[in-house]
Scaffold this motif. Structure first.
Motif, PDB file in Angstrom:
ATOM      1  N   TYR A 153      53.049  39.739  50.447  1.00 37.33           N
ATOM      2  CA  TYR A 153      51.607  40.000  50.541  1.00 37.33           C
ATOM      3  C   TYR A 153      50.926  39.534  49.253  1.00 37.33           C
ATOM      4  N   SER A 154      49.736  39.028  49.379  1.00 36.30           N
ATOM      5  CA  SER A 154      48.985  38.560  48.213  1.00 36.30           C
ATOM      6  C   SER A 154      47.969  39.606  47.777  1.00 36.30           C
ATOM      7  N   GLY A 155      47.434  39.405  46.568  1.00 36.91           N
ATOM      8  CA  GLY A 155      46.351  40.271  46.131  1.00 36.91           C
ATOM      9  C   GLY A 155      45.143  40.158  47.034  1.00 36.91           C
ATOM     10  N   GLU A 156      44.887  38.952  47.527  1.00 35.80           N
ATOM     11  CA  GLU A 156      43.749  38.750  48.417  1.00 35.80           C
ATOM     12  C   GLU A 156      43.931  39.511  49.730  1.00 35.80           C
ATOM     13  N   ASP A 157      45.183  39.642  50.197  1.00 33.90           N
ATOM     14  CA  ASP A 157      45.441  40.454  51.393  1.00 33.90           C
ATOM     15  C   ASP A 157      44.959  41.884  51.177  1.00 33.90           C
ATOM     16  N   LEU A 158      45.228  42.416  49.995  1.00 28.73           N
ATOM     17  CA  LEU A 158      44.802  43.779  49.687  1.00 28.73           C
ATOM     18  C   LEU A 158      43.280  43.857  49.567  1.00 28.73           C
ATOM     19  N   LEU A 159      42.682  42.916  48.886  1.00 25.49           N
ATOM     20  CA  LEU A 159      41.239  42.964  48.659  1.00 25.49           C
ATOM     21  C   LEU A 159      40.454  42.822  49.963  1.00 25.49           C
ATOM     22  N   LEU A 160      40.900  41.946  50.835  1.00 27.96           N
ATOM     23  CA  LEU A 160      40.225  41.786  52.120  1.00 27.96           C
ATOM     24  C   LEU A 160      40.373  43.033  52.988  1.00 27.96           C
ATOM     25  N   ALA A 161      41.566  43.611  52.981  1.00 19.84           N
ATOM     26  CA  ALA A 161      41.775  44.842  53.743  1.00 19.84           C
ATOM     27  C   ALA A 161      40.915  45.971  53.176  1.00 19.84           C
ATOM     28  N   ALA A 162      40.755  46.004  51.849  1.00 26.82           N
ATOM     29  CA  ALA A 162      39.919  47.022  51.214  1.00 26.82           C
ATOM     30  C   ALA A 162      38.459  46.882  51.643  1.00 26.82           C
ATOM     31  N   GLU A 163      37.974  45.663  51.714  1.00 29.76           N
ATOM     32  CA  GLU A 163      36.599  45.449  52.159  1.00 29.76           C
ATOM     33  C   GLU A 163      36.410  45.884  53.605  1.00 29.76           C
ATOM     34  N   ARG A 164      37.409  45.620  54.440  1.00 28.91           N
ATOM     35  CA  ARG A 164      37.316  46.056  55.838  1.00 28.91           C
ATOM     36  C   ARG A 164      37.276  47.571  55.950  1.00 28.91           C
ATOM     37  N   MET A 165      37.944  48.265  55.028  1.00 26.55           N
ATOM     38  CA  MET A 165      37.994  49.724  55.074  1.00 26.55           C
ATOM     39  C   MET A 165      36.821  50.372  54.350  1.00 26.55           C
ATOM     40  N   GLY A 166      35.958  49.583  53.755  1.00 22.47           N
ATOM     41  CA  GLY A 166      34.795  50.140  53.076  1.00 22.47           C
ATOM     42  C   GLY A 166      35.054  50.606  51.662  1.00 22.47           C
ATOM     43  N   CYS A 167      36.127  50.177  51.063  1.00 23.67           N
ATOM     44  CA  CYS A 167      36.419  50.537  49.677  1.00 23.67           C
ATOM     45  C   CYS A 167      35.643  49.625  48.734  1.00 23.67           C
ATOM     46  N   LYS A 168      35.519  50.046  47.491  1.00 24.13           N
ATOM     47  CA  LYS A 168      34.843  49.235  46.486  1.00 24.13           C
ATOM     48  C   LYS A 168      35.840  48.241  45.908  1.00 24.13           C
ATOM     49  N   VAL A 169      35.485  46.972  45.939  1.00 29.38           N
ATOM     50  CA  VAL A 169      36.349  45.908  45.435  1.00 29.38           C
ATOM     51  C   VAL A 169      35.689  45.253  44.237  1.00 29.38           C
ATOM     52  N   GLN A 170      36.449  45.115  43.148  1.00 30.07           N
ATOM     53  CA  GLN A 170      35.980  44.397  41.963  1.00 30.07           C
ATOM     54  C   GLN A 170      36.884  43.194  41.751  1.00 30.07           C
ATOM     55  N   ARG A 171      36.402  42.019  42.124  1.00 31.17           N
ATOM     56  CA  ARG A 171      37.129  40.796  41.842  1.00 31.17           C
ATOM     57  C   ARG A 171      36.751  40.296  40.452  1.00 31.17           C
ATOM     58  N   GLY A 172      37.623  39.499  39.855  1.00 37.17           N
ATOM     59  CA  GLY A 172      37.272  38.924  38.567  1.00 37.17           C
ATOM     60  C   GLY A 172      38.470  38.728  37.676  1.00 37.17           C
ATOM     61  N   PRO A 173      38.291  37.961  36.616  1.00 31.03           N
ATOM     62  CA  PRO A 173      39.411  37.643  35.723  1.00 31.03           C
ATOM     63  C   PRO A 173      39.774  38.761  34.760  1.00 31.03           C
ATOM     64  N   ASP A 174      38.971  39.828  34.710  1.00 31.58           N
ATOM     65  CA  ASP A 174      39.204  40.895  33.730  1.00 31.58           C
ATOM     66  C   ASP A 174      39.883  42.110  34.342  1.00 31.58           C
ATOM     67  N   HIS A 175      40.516  41.970  35.511  1.00 29.24           N
ATOM     68  CA  HIS A 175      41.100  43.134  36.184  1.00 29.24           C
ATOM     69  C   HIS A 175      42.256  43.740  35.394  1.00 29.24           C
ATOM     70  N   VAL A 176      43.007  42.918  34.687  1.00 32.49           N
ATOM     71  CA  VAL A 176      44.116  43.448  33.881  1.00 32.49           C
ATOM     72  C   VAL A 176      43.578  44.326  32.759  1.00 32.49           C
TER      73      VAL A 176
END
Length: 573
Positions: free
Chosen positions: A370-393
């Protein structure tokens, strides 16, 4: 050549090899969400390992089995009991264990019992697919041998509750030759070991006596033991005798005899003292057993497998034995690891041990990628808050330093019972009370502290790690002492006996996991983080993005981190 490995007993699992390289692994419980599940043939994990590799059943060249349950429809009618024949005629979806028939008929040839053509058709395999059936304990030790690159004599040992008539096995490997000492094929038909002499079964009974579930909660006793006194350890040890050949014997008869004697010894004891007694007794019996084996044939290296060697405290003592230069514990040391050894057994049997690759295991990330994008897309479908970006670490490290609890979701899930940075909960180790708060959120009752992970370049600074235990520390299968100057600074990962169960991580293995800790160290000055498995009590470790997000929404953790971003349960965060 694609080789499929299958084990259908408790902790059922499947794996896939390409030649002698392990490329996929999955435990059944990770898919059906039933802890330790098994006992049936039609496993979901078989198709999962094929999905991981991107192949189908018609591309499988060989299947390596343990002596396990098969569909009754695939047995030859002549070998079945009347009830088995009836189930076959009625086409009932029932199973028979080939091992019991082998014992009854005194025949180890699986083709005597199974209609191979019918089995190939049942499994959807091509007509040329070949079958191999592996001895339980030989499969255990070969799973470890495949990932040992030592050139000198290697002592390979397994110890568990039992399989194919044995609870213990010992082999030596030198050059290209595997020499059996005990626990091999002779135990299956002619000389089964006495179950009363099983320290694994004794530990399982002690687990039950403390109110926990055998074959699942033994680790709780390992942690609880440090709080008690080993008041009957000596009496337990006296139940086991070790002869000059290294055989472990008992005057008691069978598991019933062992259980009855232990019940007397444990009567009236506090569970802490039961735990301490069985832990110390296990250490004494196994170490003495290894000493006898090494006296008969010295070796500098020991490779371990089987459920008893999930005992991280015991493994530490093995590594500290005089003359031992290095130890290795196969990360899937329980029965879930048997398919790996069965595949290795097939390869060595058909190609020769001189053609077997023996290289070190670098990681256990063998699930579906599974990729990180798999998680982020699933999170958006579930209505969770998603923060994309290069500073996640950096943001994840800051949240951890602020005492929030996060979880990492990175690529394929791990093989084995330990979370190793693909499906791990992360937290700062600076406060001991974080253990209680996380356990409350996960509905766990634990006596061990959480395990830590540490960057490879910092490992020796924080923990007593050397050449003997470093390889095992990559997979969190051994405890070590914590350096005194660090113990008070990282209390959440230090047990009352001054030990911890660290995982060493290099960036090449898991860049996200590594970089989070490196950033946390720069913020906090602490070179280690809490790592505990990402699951609630009595559930398997999570596998899919949806499972991770469900845990987040249920407030098991404060945030998720993956390649490419962070996820929070709601938009207010």
């Amino acid at each position: 050549m694609y080789i499929l490995g299958i084990h259908t007993g408790h902790d059922a699992s499947a794996c896939l090899f390409e030649d002698d390289n392990l490329i996929a692994f999955c435990k059944e419980e990770r898919l059906n969400r039933i802890k330790n599940d098994g006992g049936f043939f039609d496993l979901l994990c078989v198709d999962e390992v094929l999905r991981i590799a991107g192949i189908n059943r018609m591309q499988i060249d060989a299947v390596a089995f343990t002596r396990m349950k098969f569909p009754v429809s695939c047995f030859k009618t002549s070998v079945l009991s009347f009830s088995g024949i009836k189930r076959k005629i009625l086409r009932q979806r029932r199973y028979e264990t080939i091992r019991s028939l082998m014992l009854k008929r005194k025949i180890l040839d699986a083709e005597h019992f199974l209609d191979f053509d019918r089995l190939r058709k049942y499994m959807g395999l091509k007509a040329s697919a070949v079958f191999h059936f592996s001895n339980h304990h030989k499969a255990h030790v070969l799973s470890a041998l495949r990932f040992c690159d030592w050139d000198d004599d290697i002592l390979l040992v397994s110890c568990d509750g039992g399989g194919d008539g044995a609870q213990y096995s010992a082999y030596y490997f030198s050059g290209d030759k595997l020499d059996e000492v005990l626990g091999g094929e002779e135990t299956v038909l002619d000389k089964p070991q006495n179950a009363a002499a099983s320290i694994g079964l004794a530990y399982a009974y002690a687990t039950a006596a403390c109110g926990f579930t055998p074959n699942r909660h033994e680790g709780k006793l390992t942690g609880l033991a440090a709080f008690g006194e080993p008041v009957v350890a000596k009496a337990i040890v006296e139940l086991f005798q070790i002869d000059q050949q290294g055989r472990i014997l008992s005057d008691l008869v069978g598991y019933k005899g062992l259980r009855a004697r232990l019940a007397v010894l444990f009567a009236g004891l506090d569970k802490k003292d039961i735990a301490a007694s069985i832990q110390v007794a296990t250490e004494m019996v196994v170490i003495k057993w290894l000493q006898v084996l090494l006296k008969n044939r010295p070796a500098k290296y020991i490779a371990m497998s089987g459920g008893v060697f999930s005992n991280v405290r015991l493994n530490q003592l093995v590594a500290e034995m005089p003359g031992i230069e290095e130890v290795f514990v196969f990360p899937a040391m329980g029965d879930e690891g048997l398919p790996v050894g069965a595949c290795v057994d097939f390869w060595a049997t058909t190609q020769g041990y001189d053609k077997l690759t023996r290289s070190r295991l670098t990681d256990c990330y063998l699930g579906y990628p599974y990729s990180g994008e798999d998680l982020l897309l699933a999170a958006e479908r579930m209505g969770c808050k998603v923060q994309r970006g290069p500073d996640h670490v950096q943001k994840a490290a800051e949240l951890l330093a602020a005492n929030q609890v996060g979880a990492i979701f990175y690529g394929p899930m791990e093989m084995g019972p330990r979370a190793l940075g693909a499906r791990s909960i992360l937290a700062s180790p600076a406060r001991r009370e974080v253990n209680d708060s996380i356990n409350l959120r996960l509905q766990r009752t634990e006596f061990m502290p959480f395990a830590p992970y540490v960057l490879a370049e910092d490992a020796d600074m924080v923990y007593e790690i050397d050449d003997r235990n470093r390889y095992a520390c990559n997979f969190m299968t051994i405890t070590t002492r914590v350096k005194p100057e660090w113990a008070d600074k990282i209390p959440a990962v230090v047990h009352v006996d001054g030990t911890a169960r660290p995982q060493i991580i290099e960036r090449a293995t898991n860049p996200l996991y590594y970089d989070i800790l490196k950033a946390f160290k720069e913020i906090s000055g602490l070179p280690t983080l809490v790592n505990t498995s990402f699951n609630v009590h009595e559930e398997p470790i999570i596998n899919t993005p949806e499972e991770a997000l469900t845990a987040l929404v249920e407030n098991r953790v404060d945030f998720l981190v993956c390649d490419g971003g962070l996820v929070f349960a709601n938009a207010a965060q």
